[in-house]
Design an enzyme around this catalytic site. Structure first.
Site, mmCIF file in Angstrom:
data_model
loop_
_atom_site.group_PDB
_atom_site.id
_atom_site.type_symbol
_atom_site.label_atom_id
_atom_site.label_comp_id
_atom_site.label_asym_id
_atom_site.label_seq_id
_atom_site.Cartn_x
_atom_site.Cartn_y
_atom_site.Cartn_z
ATOM 1 N N ASP A 62 1.932 1.118 -6.820
ATOM 2 C CA ASP A 62 1.730 0.448 -5.542
ATOM 3 C C ASP A 62 2.256 -0.995 -5.723
ATOM 4 O OD1 ASP A 62 0.418 -0.159 -2.970
ATOM 5 O OD2 ASP A 62 -0.922 -1.365 -4.211
ATOM 6 N N ASP A 64 1.514 -4.325 -3.175
ATOM 7 C CA ASP A 64 0.618 -5.417 -2.754
ATOM 8 C C ASP A 64 -0.765 -5.271 -3.393
ATOM 9 O OD1 ASP A 64 1.920 -6.954 -0.190
ATOM 10 O OD2 ASP A 64 2.598 -4.883 -0.334
ATOM 11 N N ASP A 226 -4.433 -0.297 -5.871
ATOM 12 C CA ASP A 226 -5.593 -1.181 -5.690
ATOM 13 C C ASP A 226 -6.425 -0.800 -4.459
ATOM 14 O OD1 ASP A 226 -3.477 -2.108 -3.937
ATOM 15 O OD2 ASP A 226 -4.782 -3.812 -3.472
HETATM 16 O O1 LIG Z 1 -0.425 -2.072 -1.086
HETATM 17 P P1 LIG Z 1 0.922 -1.726 -0.565
HETATM 18 O O2 LIG Z 1 2.027 -2.175 -1.483
HETATM 19 O O3 LIG Z 1 1.067 -0.284 -0.169
HETATM 20 O O4 LIG Z 1 1.165 -2.617 0.777
HETATM 21 C C1 LIG Z 1 0.544 -2.317 1.962
HETATM 22 C C2 LIG Z 1 0.450 -3.495 2.899
HETATM 23 O O5 LIG Z 1 1.691 -4.044 3.106
HETATM 24 C C3 LIG Z 1 -0.541 -4.506 2.434
HETATM 25 O O6 LIG Z 1 -1.848 -4.004 2.459
HETATM 26 MG MG LIG Z 2 -1.869 -2.212 -2.616
#
Ligand SMILES: O=P(O)(O)OC[C@H](O)CO
Ligand SMILES: [Mg+2]
Length: 282
Positions: A62, A64, A226
């Protein structure tokens, strides 16, 4: 426009003052997370866990909140917007939004906070955009990211990123982090045509899994996440998942993960059949 600039100044100030608090919180909560992780491991037999963990050959990260510290930016901006309506942004709402596509989390934001009569999801996305665009290029890597990615790269473990972020935000967020991104075999973004639904739908992890050069069985892949929605997406795709949650996330969200760590610094590759740290190659 003037109001947005004023709000952005407030966000910047808050961000500067919260950085220290956040690192203190992380270290204070570290022991609690270790205890939860041990409890989770004890609920399954050792044989079952080691057999399942012994066969990992490919990694999907992942982005963010896992590779880069951008989740705090989202929180700070959303806090400013809700304050305008006399409301506060808390972790029960954050938990439902994080990891999802922008429009999906925007709908949750306006509906769950009770402001949907005053602000549409689309207006919310426009209102937060200027602030986010200024903050994203300043983001830092999360602890342990550089060591882990360099270790996998040195040992020729194929890696990918699967993020709910769309292309324009991805480019802002990774401006300072080209080196780790260049070590990825591929990146799957939230606005990819194969990602019909955001996490917790399995779409993004299934797309990431099938783009490795060789055909890979989901049981040979390990996801790092996360967010509760991201953990759900990995499990819905039949893939094992290591969760590295923010310490402020309620621990009831940990139960879906195969392992919960307080930091990527605590990840032990050898437990998952991956080359251990300390080999000549790492
Ligand atoms: O956690 P990610 O990388 O899937 O990002 C998702 C959104 O852009 C932020 O929560
Ligand atoms: Mg994330």
């Amino acid at each position: 426009m003037f109001r947005i600039q004023q709000q952005f100044k407030l966000v910047s100030l808050r961000f500067q003052s919260q950085t220290f608090q956040l690192s203190r919180n992380n270290s204070i909560s570290s022991n609690i997370f270790t205890a939860n992780s041990s409890n989770l491991k004890m609920s399954k037999s050792n044989d079952e866990i080691s057999t399942k963990r012994a066969s990992i050959t490919h990694i999907i990260f992942d982005m963010d909140g896992l590779l880069i510290d951008t989740e705090n930016f989202y929180s700070q901006v959303q806090e400013v917007i809700l304050a305008r309506f006399g409301k506060t942004f808390d972790w029960s709402l954050k938990a439902k939004m994080m990891g999802k596509k922008a429009i999906e989390s925007a709908k949750i934001f306006v509906e769950e906070s009770g402001i949907s009569d005053s602000l549409t999801p689309e207006q919310f996305l426009v209102e937060r955009e200027d602030m986010l665009q200024s903050l994203f290029p300043t983001c830092n890597l999360m602890p342990g990211v550089s060591r882990l990615i360099n270790h996998f790269h040195t040992n020729r473990i194929p890696m990918a990123v699967a993020t709910g972020s769309h292309k324009r935000h991805f480019e802002l967020k990774t401006q300072k982090h080209g080196e780790i991104i260049s070590m990825m075999h591929h990146i799957v973004l939230g606005d990819d045509p194969d990602v019909k639904k955001g996490k917790p739908s399995p779409d993004i992890f299934l797309a990431a899994a099938k783009r490795f050069e060789d055909v890979v069985d989901p049981s040979n892949i390990l996801v790092f996440e996360d967010a509760p929605a991201g953990v759900g997406a990995a499990k819905n795709a039949g893939i094992s998942v290591v969760m590295v949650p923010d310490p402020r996330l309620d621990s009831s969200y940990h139960s879906g993960a195969d392992q919960v760590l307080s930091s990527l610094l605590d990840f032990n590759p050898g437990e998952w059949g991956l080359p251990p740290f300390g080999d000549a190659a790492s």
